[in-house]
Design a protein around this motif. Structure first.
Motif, PDB file in Angstrom:
ATOM      1  N   LEU A  46       0.938  -1.361  -0.310  1.00  0.00           N
ATOM      2  CA  LEU A  46      -0.085  -0.214   0.047  1.00  0.00           C
ATOM      3  C   LEU A  46       0.878   1.197  -0.153  1.00  0.00           C
ATOM      4  CD1 LEU A  46      -3.717   0.443   0.666  1.00  0.00           C
ATOM      5  CD2 LEU A  46      -2.301   1.742   2.626  1.00  0.00           C
ATOM      6  N   ALA A  47       1.161   2.246  -1.292  1.00  0.00           N
ATOM      7  CA  ALA A  47       1.871   3.774  -1.220  1.00  0.00           C
ATOM      8  C   ALA A  47       0.558   4.579  -0.844  1.00  0.00           C
ATOM      9  CB  ALA A  47       2.421   3.121  -2.728  1.00  0.00           C
ATOM     10  N   THR A  48       0.882   5.351  -0.008  1.00  0.00           N
ATOM     11  CA  THR A  48       0.430   6.472   0.252  1.00  0.00           C
ATOM     12  C   THR A  48       1.493   7.359   0.884  1.00  0.00           C
ATOM     13  OG1 THR A  48       1.060   6.217   3.012  1.00  0.00           O
ATOM     14  CG2 THR A  48      -1.320   5.474   1.977  1.00  0.00           C
ATOM     15  N   THR A  49       0.704   8.393   0.325  1.00  0.00           N
ATOM     16  CA  THR A  49       1.602   9.967   0.097  1.00  0.00           C
ATOM     17  C   THR A  49       2.189   9.692   1.843  1.00  0.00           C
ATOM     18  OG1 THR A  49      -0.306  11.899   1.688  1.00  0.00           O
ATOM     19  CG2 THR A  49      -0.154  10.855  -1.158  1.00  0.00           C
ATOM     20  N   THR A  50       3.352  11.241   1.856  1.00  0.00           N
ATOM     21  CA  THR A  50       4.987  11.179   2.796  1.00  0.00           C
ATOM     22  C   THR A  50       3.525  11.325   4.376  1.00  0.00           C
ATOM     23  OG1 THR A  50       6.463  11.132   1.230  1.00  0.00           O
ATOM     24  CG2 THR A  50       6.649  12.117   3.966  1.00  0.00           C
ATOM     25  N   PHE A  51       2.502  12.896   3.739  1.00  0.00           N
ATOM     26  CA  PHE A  51       2.352  12.867   5.272  1.00  0.00           C
ATOM     27  C   PHE A  51       1.624  12.316   6.256  1.00  0.00           C
ATOM     28  CE2 PHE A  51      -1.275  15.394   6.745  1.00  0.00           C
ATOM     29  CZ  PHE A  51      -0.664  16.425   7.700  1.00  0.00           C
ATOM     30  N   VAL A  52       0.359  11.670   4.744  1.00  0.00           N
ATOM     31  CA  VAL A  52      -0.403  10.735   5.279  1.00  0.00           C
ATOM     32  C   VAL A  52       0.038   9.418   6.306  1.00  0.00           C
ATOM     33  CG1 VAL A  52      -2.180   8.680   4.435  1.00  0.00           C
ATOM     34  CG2 VAL A  52      -2.404  11.273   3.924  1.00  0.00           C
ATOM     35  N   HIS A  53       1.834   8.897   5.380  1.00  0.00           N
ATOM     36  CA  HIS A  53       1.967   7.880   6.411  1.00  0.00           C
ATOM     37  C   HIS A  53       2.294   8.212   7.658  1.00  0.00           C
ATOM     38  CE1 HIS A  53       4.354   4.197   6.497  1.00  0.00           C
ATOM     39  NE2 HIS A  53       5.556   5.579   6.703  1.00  0.00           N
ATOM     40  N   ASN A  54       2.883   9.255   7.531  1.00  0.00           N
ATOM     41  CA  ASN A  54       3.455   9.909   9.360  1.00  0.00           C
ATOM     42  C   ASN A  54       2.118  10.502   9.790  1.00  0.00           C
ATOM     43  OD1 ASN A  54       6.477  10.001   7.885  1.00  0.00           O
ATOM     44  ND2 ASN A  54       6.311  12.248   7.683  1.00  0.00           N
ATOM     45  N   SER A  55       1.075  10.560   9.834  1.00  0.00           N
ATOM     46  CA  SER A  55       0.041  10.686  10.305  1.00  0.00           C
ATOM     47  C   SER A  55      -1.143   8.811  10.927  1.00  0.00           C
ATOM     48  CB  SER A  55      -1.245  11.400  10.053  1.00  0.00           C
ATOM     49  OG  SER A  55      -0.654  12.592   9.262  1.00  0.00           O
ATOM     50  N   MET A  56      -0.414   7.815  10.387  1.00  0.00           N
ATOM     51  CA  MET A  56      -1.348   7.145  10.329  1.00  0.00           C
ATOM     52  C   MET A  56      -1.045   6.299  11.837  1.00  0.00           C
ATOM     53  SD  MET A  56      -1.262   4.775   6.782  1.00  0.00           S
ATOM     54  CE  MET A  56       0.544   4.007   6.746  1.00  0.00           C
ATOM     55  N   HIS A  57      -1.758   5.606  12.126  1.00  0.00           N
ATOM     56  CA  HIS A  57      -2.016   5.301  13.885  1.00  0.00           C
ATOM     57  C   HIS A  57      -2.333   3.508  13.221  1.00  0.00           C
ATOM     58  CE1 HIS A  57      -1.340   8.710  15.541  1.00  0.00           C
ATOM     59  NE2 HIS A  57      -2.034   9.382  14.567  1.00  0.00           N
ATOM     60  N   ALA A  58      -1.846   2.873  13.951  1.00  0.00           N
ATOM     61  CA  ALA A  58      -1.764   1.298  13.961  1.00  0.00           C
ATOM     62  C   ALA A  58      -2.876   0.867  14.878  1.00  0.00           C
ATOM     63  CB  ALA A  58      -1.136   0.073  13.660  1.00  0.00           C
ATOM     64  N   THR A  59      -3.676   0.472  15.063  1.00  0.00           N
ATOM     65  CA  THR A  59      -4.951  -0.019  15.911  1.00  0.00           C
ATOM     66  C   THR A  59      -4.326  -1.137  17.214  1.00  0.00           C
ATOM     67  OG1 THR A  59      -6.312  -1.369  14.599  1.00  0.00           O
ATOM     68  CG2 THR A  59      -7.301   0.154  14.689  1.00  0.00           C
ATOM     69  N   ALA A  60      -4.286  -1.339  18.648  1.00  0.00           N
ATOM     70  CA  ALA A  60      -4.407  -2.857  19.212  1.00  0.00           C
ATOM     71  C   ALA A  60      -4.466  -4.278  18.384  1.00  0.00           C
ATOM     72  CB  ALA A  60      -4.705  -2.511  20.068  1.00  0.00           C
ATOM     73  N   THR A  61      -5.486  -3.966  17.774  1.00  0.00           N
ATOM     74  CA  THR A  61      -6.138  -5.338  17.539  1.00  0.00           C
ATOM     75  C   THR A  61      -5.150  -6.461  16.261  1.00  0.00           C
ATOM     76  OG1 THR A  61      -7.543  -4.689  15.542  1.00  0.00           O
ATOM     77  CG2 THR A  61      -8.112  -4.844  17.619  1.00  0.00           C
ATOM     78  N   ALA A  62      -4.769  -5.632  15.313  1.00  0.00           N
ATOM     79  CA  ALA A  62      -3.765  -5.950  14.758  1.00  0.00           C
ATOM     80  C   ALA A  62      -2.816  -4.734  14.039  1.00  0.00           C
ATOM     81  CB  ALA A  62      -4.632  -6.371  13.085  1.00  0.00           C
ATOM     82  N   PRO A  63      -1.299  -4.501  14.585  1.00  0.00           N
ATOM     83  CA  PRO A  63      -1.179  -2.859  13.777  1.00  0.00           C
ATOM     84  C   PRO A  63      -0.751  -3.590  12.638  1.00  0.00           C
ATOM     85  CG  PRO A  63       0.600  -4.552  15.623  1.00  0.00           C
ATOM     86  CD  PRO A  63      -1.513  -5.135  15.914  1.00  0.00           C
ATOM     87  N   ALA A  64       0.243  -2.660  11.841  1.00  0.00           N
ATOM     88  CA  ALA A  64      -0.111  -2.567  10.673  1.00  0.00           C
ATOM     89  C   ALA A  64       1.127  -3.321  10.662  1.00  0.00           C
ATOM     90  CB  ALA A  64       0.824  -0.928   9.828  1.00  0.00           C
ATOM     91  N   SER A  65       2.017  -3.869  11.282  1.00  0.00           N
ATOM     92  CA  SER A  65       3.226  -4.902  11.537  1.00  0.00           C
ATOM     93  C   SER A  65       2.833  -6.155  11.003  1.00  0.00           C
ATOM     94  CB  SER A  65       4.634  -4.752  12.308  1.00  0.00           C
ATOM     95  OG  SER A  65       3.639  -4.992  13.518  1.00  0.00           O
ATOM     96  N   ASN A  66       1.035  -6.640  11.180  1.00  0.00           N
ATOM     97  CA  ASN A  66       1.159  -7.788  11.746  1.00  0.00           C
ATOM     98  C   ASN A  66       0.180  -8.094  10.408  1.00  0.00           C
ATOM     99  OD1 ASN A  66       2.075  -7.979  13.739  1.00  0.00           O
ATOM    100  ND2 ASN A  66       0.486  -7.941  15.485  1.00  0.00           N
ATOM    101  N   LEU A  67      -0.477  -6.904   9.109  1.00  0.00           N
ATOM    102  CA  LEU A  67      -0.899  -7.085   8.453  1.00  0.00           C
ATOM    103  C   LEU A  67      -0.787  -7.799   7.161  1.00  0.00           C
ATOM    104  CD1 LEU A  67      -2.988  -3.871   8.433  1.00  0.00           C
ATOM    105  CD2 LEU A  67      -3.909  -5.683   9.403  1.00  0.00           C
ATOM    106  N   ASN A  68       1.273  -8.107   6.982  1.00  0.00           N
ATOM    107  CA  ASN A  68       1.097  -8.919   5.716  1.00  0.00           C
ATOM    108  C   ASN A  68       1.021  -8.290   5.037  1.00  0.00           C
ATOM    109  OD1 ASN A  68       2.161 -11.412   7.163  1.00  0.00           O
ATOM    110  ND2 ASN A  68       0.054 -12.368   7.355  1.00  0.00           N
TER     111      ASN A  68
END
Length: 464
Positions: A46-68
């Motif tokens: 998933l490619a997001t803009t730099t600003f959006v990428h820096n604004s993203m918060h992963a939820t506790a149920t499945a953090p971004a690192s666990n999404l594959n």
């Protein structure tokens, strides 16, 4: 049986780069589609803009690192945030800088173990198709709004629907007759937001070059329009893109959208709902972008009070000053809870929620429909006016709260719509309809359903 492993084994290692338009309502559907691709053995980035990428918060149920799912960035030219409110200027800058940085990303990924095979791009960013084609990649456009709404925009693009609208009603293939006010606001009032008008019409500028045209809808929901549109392009419905736990339950730990552009606060919504009886609460939310006029906020507040039902109302912090303070002083809101944020899917799935007062954004509409919750439709702008028409007159899953003078929905109308849904005979019929659509939505994404088959065919196309 491990459904995910069973599905994955059928396909080889293709790699899809997905590019959403950088707002929450566009990121969520494309992210959910990416999860479906991963479940079928496809690598997704998933490619997001730099600003959006820096604004993203992963939820506790499945953090971004666990999404594959891999996350990468491109630039829209505003890496520290938008410095312009002119949407047309923003889009032009995004096209110029985004085309270059997307190409750089594809080249960098080319040197990895799994180079990109396809680009799935938001329809608001048609230039991404040109970049994909420069690299000889499959290009698939992803529409986050309904087929019906995009049928209107397509006819405007082709000059088949001339503006300003002059007739009382608009008649287009497979759509019900639309009053002028039931067309998207960028069509019945193109001068109000000329930049957005340009964006929605320009979606079709190069669509004939796309290898696939994907819609966040499902065949059964808009079947006649799907069949009409299939004569123009290789259309595939792949929705609803609602987390799997609420539909087919085939994706492990897929309980929410996982990525938020605003940091979720600890909410008291669910514990408050737990104390309420089955179907007794009115849920009210107007999404992440809609700004309600102060007069409308007042009328809505009084309408909720007069309905005499419990209500859970999401009011963004930026909108709080519009709330009528005298109601609180009179302790008239003892039946309500007002919060800045809540987990909408968990709320809609809660047994105590009886109806949803909504702006009818397509994501919210699909969520309610997928979870079997009747709607009170209060559209504000963009596609919401057309969605509201479908909610009431085509799908039969809600009631429109119609505005009076000055475009304001009065308190009596709010009160009557809520009472009709929660207590009336029409409400019983609507509840039956929404359960029917809920079941059809589940079938569409379940194994062998229309959307599931379409995703299989997409993956097979990449693997061939």
């Amino acid at each position: 049986m491990d459904h995910q492993k069973d599905i994955r084994s059928s396909y080889n290692n293709s790699h899809v780069l997905l590019l959403p338009y950088p707002t929450q309502g566009h990121i969520n559907p494309i992210l959910q589609f990416a999860k479906r691709l991963v479940s079928k053995g496809t690598k997704a980035t998933l490619a997001t803009t730099t600003f959006v990428h820096n604004s993203m918060h992963a939820t506790a149920t499945a953090p971004a690192s666990n999404l594959n799912i891999d996350f990468e960035t491109i630039s829209d030219g505003y890496d520290r945030g938008r410095s312009t409110t002119e949407i047309k200027v923003y889009l032009q800058t995004f096209r110029h800088v985004g085309s270059r940085t997307l190409a750089e990303l594809i080249m960098r990924l080319r040197d990895s173990s799994r180079p990109v095979d396809a680009v799935v791009y938001d329809a608001f960013l048609p230039w991404a198709l040109d970049v994909a084609k420069d690299f000889g990649l499959v290009g698939a456009v992803f529409f986050t709004q309904s087929l019906a709404v995009n049928t209107v925009y397509y006819h405007v693009h082709k000059g088949l629907l001339r503006l300003p609208l002059s007739d009382k009603t608009v008649s287009l293939p497979t759509l019900p007759p639309l009053e002028i006010s039931e067309t998207p606001s960028f069509v019945y009032s193109p001068e109000s937001y000329p930049g957005f008008y340009y964006m929605v019409v320009n979606q079709f500028s190069n669509i004939d070059r796309a290898d696939l045209v994907l819609f966040n809808s499902f065949h059964e929901l808009e079947n006649k329009t799907v069949e009409w549109m299939e004569k123009l392009w290789p259309v595939k419905t792949i929705g609803p893109t609602v987390p799997s736990i609420y539909l087919d339950e085939r994706l492990e730990n897929d309980k929410d959208y996982n990525i938020n552009l605003w940091k979720p606060k600890d909410d008291t919504c669910i514990s408050w709902l737990n104390d309420k009886s089955f179907g007794t609460v009115v849920y009210v939310s107007f999404g992440s972008l809609s700004a309600i006029e102060a007069e409308q906020m007042r009328e809505l507040a009084w309408g909720l009070k007069r309905s005499n039902h419990y209500f859970l109302w999401v009011v963004r912090e930026s909108e709080e000053t519009k709330l009528p303070l005298e109601l609180f002083k009179q302790e008239a809101f003892e039946k309500g809870l007002i919060v800045n944020w809540c987990p909408q899917l968990a709320v809609l799935a809660h047994k105590s929620v009886g109806c949803f007062v909504t702006h009818c954004g397509f994501n919210s509409t699909l969520e309610a429909l997928s979870l079997g919750v009747p709607l009170v439709a209060m559209p504000q702008w963009t596609d919401q006016t057309t969605n509201a028409k479908y909610v009431e007159d085509v799908w039969g899953v809600g009631i429109r709260a119609r505005p009076g003078e000055n475009g304001i929905v009065r308190r009596e109308v709010v009160e009557n719509c809520i009472k009709e849904l929660m207590e009336g005979e029409k409400g019983k019929e609507i509840k039956k309809n929404v359960i029917k659509w809920r079941d059809l939505a589940r079938e569409a994404v379940s194994q062998g359903g229309s959307s599931d088959k379409n995703i299989d065919e997409f993956v097979a196309k990449l693997s061939s």
